[in-house]
Motif scaffolding. Structure first.
Motif, PDB file in Angstrom:
ATOM      1  N   ASN A 124      36.844  30.206 -13.484  1.00 44.92           N
ATOM      2  CA  ASN A 124      36.548  28.778 -13.372  1.00 44.92           C
ATOM      3  C   ASN A 124      36.191  28.361 -11.946  1.00 44.92           C
ATOM      4  O   ASN A 124      35.639  27.277 -11.724  1.00 44.92           O
ATOM      5  N   LYS A 127      31.107  28.904  -8.574  1.00 44.66           N
ATOM      6  CA  LYS A 127      30.358  27.679  -8.325  1.00 44.66           C
ATOM      7  C   LYS A 127      29.008  27.692  -9.041  1.00 44.66           C
ATOM      8  O   LYS A 127      28.520  28.733  -9.469  1.00 44.66           O
ATOM      9  N   ASP A 128      28.403  26.527  -9.122  1.00 42.23           N
ATOM     10  CA  ASP A 128      27.078  26.392  -9.717  1.00 42.23           C
ATOM     11  C   ASP A 128      26.091  27.273  -8.933  1.00 42.23           C
ATOM     12  O   ASP A 128      26.044  27.228  -7.696  1.00 42.23           O
ATOM     13  N   LEU A 153      31.508  31.495 -19.668  1.00 45.80           N
ATOM     14  CA  LEU A 153      30.522  31.217 -18.620  1.00 45.80           C
ATOM     15  C   LEU A 153      29.110  31.056 -19.170  1.00 45.80           C
ATOM     16  O   LEU A 153      28.284  30.342 -18.577  1.00 45.80           O
ATOM     17  N   ASN A 172      23.618  28.394 -20.136  1.00 40.11           N
ATOM     18  CA  ASN A 172      24.120  28.872 -18.853  1.00 40.11           C
ATOM     19  C   ASN A 172      24.496  27.657 -18.006  1.00 40.11           C
ATOM     20  O   ASN A 172      23.801  27.297 -17.058  1.00 40.11           O
ATOM     21  N   PRO A 173      25.591  26.961 -18.392  1.00 41.58           N
ATOM     22  CA  PRO A 173      25.933  25.670 -17.765  1.00 41.58           C
ATOM     23  C   PRO A 173      26.144  25.719 -16.258  1.00 41.58           C
ATOM     24  O   PRO A 173      25.920  24.710 -15.574  1.00 41.58           O
ATOM     25  N   LYS A 174      26.550  26.875 -15.720  1.00 41.87           N
ATOM     26  CA  LYS A 174      26.764  26.965 -14.265  1.00 41.87           C
ATOM     27  C   LYS A 174      25.533  27.516 -13.535  1.00 41.87           C
ATOM     28  O   LYS A 174      25.584  27.765 -12.337  1.00 41.87           O
ATOM     29  N   HIS A 175      24.439  27.673 -14.293  1.00 42.91           N
ATOM     30  CA  HIS A 175      23.192  28.175 -13.707  1.00 42.91           C
ATOM     31  C   HIS A 175      23.424  29.471 -12.918  1.00 42.91           C
ATOM     32  O   HIS A 175      22.923  29.644 -11.805  1.00 42.91           O
ATOM     33  N   LEU A 176      24.196  30.369 -13.508  1.00 38.63           N
ATOM     34  CA  LEU A 176      24.477  31.638 -12.850  1.00 38.63           C
ATOM     35  C   LEU A 176      23.197  32.420 -12.613  1.00 38.63           C
ATOM     36  O   LEU A 176      22.284  32.420 -13.453  1.00 38.63           O
TER      37      LEU A 176
END
Length: 270
Positions: A124, A127-128, A153, A172-176
């Motif tokens: 968690n 970071k973005d 993730l 991909n909500p955190k734009h990994l």
């Protein structure tokens, strides 16, 4: 009179010799079994199981391999009685490709893939836009993506399974940002990444610590994490096979695993 005594002595000696020979001929030899394993942890655990099995009257010959097809080929050709080195999906794939019918008879050790990081302590905390390394080979790449999905993730296309690729990432909500590298290179690149999905064999060879650097591990029942003891249909229920499984699952072997691998490898049967 002396001749009679002499003859009786000869007859008695002959009878004793015959009885001794009969007893010797009928003495039950210890059961023997050949078990194949790849060099390293698999062979080491099998060696520990061999020591435990010896106490139960089973002699185990451990045959080491340096490739991943040899142990199954030798088992199918009856050059081995068992092997211990693979997960069940690999076994099923071998059967499909080689037209064999090898079977898993018992769980062995757990070698879990994990998400490792030197920068964060929890998934968690990523970071973005964080950069995440995944293996570039098809099997472990898909396995890594599934692990990232399990960690919440990303989300994969339904039914992608272990063949998933980056094209199957639908959310991909955190734009990994993903970096595909050779599996063996990932531990060496961990300082340049925010996190990486790494298989346990490379965790061990690199000296990573699952308790400190592992921020998310596969479940104990993950199909690719659980190694199995494999046999053939014709011998899977034999007494020798059952004795070996009992020895492999013994407290003696469990202690060996705990002392030797310090939590990187754990028993898959408890």
């Amino acid at each position: 009179m002396q001749k009679r005594v002499f003859l009786k002595t000869i007859v008695a000696a002959a009878a004793a010799a015959a009885a001794g020979g009969f007893a010797t001929g009928c003495t039950k030899k210890p059961a023997e079994i050949k078990v194949g394993a790849t060099a390293g942890p698999h062979a080491e655990v099998v060696q520990a199981a061999a020591k435990a099995a010896e106490k139960d009257g089973l002699k185990v010959q451990v045959v080491e391999f340096t490739d991943y097809l040899g142990p199954d080929k030798a088992l199918a050709e009856k050059a081995l009685d068992l092997n211990v080195y693979q997960h069940e999906p690999f076994l099923k794939n071998f059967n499909a490709n080689q037209k064999t019918d090898l079977v898993a008879v018992a769980p062995a050790i757990l070698m879990r893939m994990g998400i490792y990081s030197n920068r964060v302590k929890n998934v968690n905390e990523l970071k973005d836009g964080a950069t995440v390394g995944i293996p570039n080979d098809p099997t472990n790449g898909g396995r890594g993506l599934q692990l990232l999905e399990k960690a919440g993730l990303i989300k994969l296309k339904e039914g992608a399974g272990f063949k998933a690729t980056l094209a199957d990432v639908v959310d991909n909500p955190k734009h990994l940002q993903f970096k595909e590298l050779e599996a063996a290179q990932l531990p060496r690149s961990i300082d340049d990444l925010d996190a990486a999905t790494i298989t346990m064999n490379y965790v061990m060879s690199a000296g990573l610590d699952p308790a400190k650097q592992g921020i998310f591990l596969e479940d104990k029942d993950a199909p690719l994490a659980l190694m199995v003891i494999a046999a053939r249909p014709d011998n899977k229920d034999s007494e020798a096979v059952q004795k070996f499984v009992k020895a492999y699952h013994s407290d003696e072997v469990k202690k060996f695993i705990a002392d030797k691998y310090k939590g990187t490898i754990v028993p898959g049967w408890s």
